[in-house]
Scaffold this motif. Structure first.
Motif, PDB file in Angstrom:
ATOM      1  N   GLU A  15      15.732  22.946  53.827  1.00  0.00           N
ATOM      2  CA  GLU A  15      14.368  22.854  53.315  1.00  0.00           C
ATOM      3  C   GLU A  15      13.326  22.497  54.364  1.00  0.00           C
ATOM      4  O   GLU A  15      12.150  22.702  54.151  1.00  0.00           O
ATOM      5  N   ASP A  18      10.358  26.735  58.057  1.00  0.00           N
ATOM      6  CA  ASP A  18       9.174  27.504  57.704  1.00  0.00           C
ATOM      7  C   ASP A  18       9.408  28.308  56.427  1.00  0.00           C
ATOM      8  O   ASP A  18      10.537  28.521  56.011  1.00  0.00           O
ATOM      9  N   ASP A  19       8.315  28.789  55.834  1.00  0.00           N
ATOM     10  CA  ASP A  19       8.424  29.642  54.649  1.00  0.00           C
ATOM     11  C   ASP A  19       8.747  31.089  55.005  1.00  0.00           C
ATOM     12  O   ASP A  19       9.053  31.884  54.135  1.00  0.00           O
ATOM     13  N   GLU A  20       8.633  31.435  56.294  1.00  0.00           N
ATOM     14  CA  GLU A  20       8.966  32.782  56.751  1.00  0.00           C
ATOM     15  C   GLU A  20       9.920  32.656  57.929  1.00  0.00           C
ATOM     16  O   GLU A  20       9.663  31.903  58.862  1.00  0.00           O
ATOM     17  N   ILE A  39      10.780  36.072  53.620  1.00  0.00           N
ATOM     18  CA  ILE A  39      10.153  34.957  52.916  1.00  0.00           C
ATOM     19  C   ILE A  39      11.249  34.126  52.247  1.00  0.00           C
ATOM     20  O   ILE A  39      12.172  34.674  51.634  1.00  0.00           O
ATOM     21  N   VAL A  40      11.139  32.815  52.336  1.00  0.00           N
ATOM     22  CA  VAL A  40      12.091  31.919  51.692  1.00  0.00           C
ATOM     23  C   VAL A  40      11.831  31.919  50.194  1.00  0.00           C
ATOM     24  O   VAL A  40      10.689  31.797  49.746  1.00  0.00           O
ATOM     25  N   SER A  42      12.982  30.311  46.356  1.00  0.00           N
ATOM     26  CA  SER A  42      13.657  29.196  45.681  1.00  0.00           C
ATOM     27  C   SER A  42      14.570  29.733  44.597  1.00  0.00           C
ATOM     28  O   SER A  42      14.166  30.576  43.802  1.00  0.00           O
ATOM     29  N   LYS A  47      17.127  26.821  48.571  1.00  0.00           N
ATOM     30  CA  LYS A  47      16.249  27.890  49.053  1.00  0.00           C
ATOM     31  C   LYS A  47      17.082  28.899  49.835  1.00  0.00           C
ATOM     32  O   LYS A  47      18.015  28.523  50.534  1.00  0.00           O
TER      33      LYS A  47
END
Length: 86
Positions: A15, A18-20, A39-40, A42, A47
């Motif tokens: 977690e 980064d989100d990317e 892209i991460v 959930s 994730k």
């Protein structure tokens, strides 16, 4: 991974990232077969980033052992996976 009954391979990510992320998939001979920013997503309590088992041009990768590398900043997570096509 066998595409029958499964749409994606889920790579669980920590977690604190980064989100990317960058996802690279290599053959056992270290030939790059897939490269993309992902892209991460959930899912339940964790994730993941997802890959559909296809090369960039939409062709299925051959059955075999593959090496993946997930890059987030300076951190790289590596592992192996097996693709089994009927």
């Amino acid at each position: 991974f066998n595409r029958v009954g499964h749409e994606y391979i889920n790579f669980v990510v920590i977690e604190e990232i980064d989100d990317e992320l960058e996802l690279n998939i290599y053959t056992s001979a270290m030939e790059l077969v897939y490269e993309a920013k992902k892209i991460v997503v959930s899912q339940s309590d964790y994730k993941v980033i997802q890959w559909n088992g296809l090369m960039e041009k939409g062709e299925r990768v051959s059955s075999g052992v593959y090496i993946y590398a997930i890059k987030s900043g300076d951190e790289i997570r590596k592992g192996k996976l097996v693709i089994f096509n009927d």
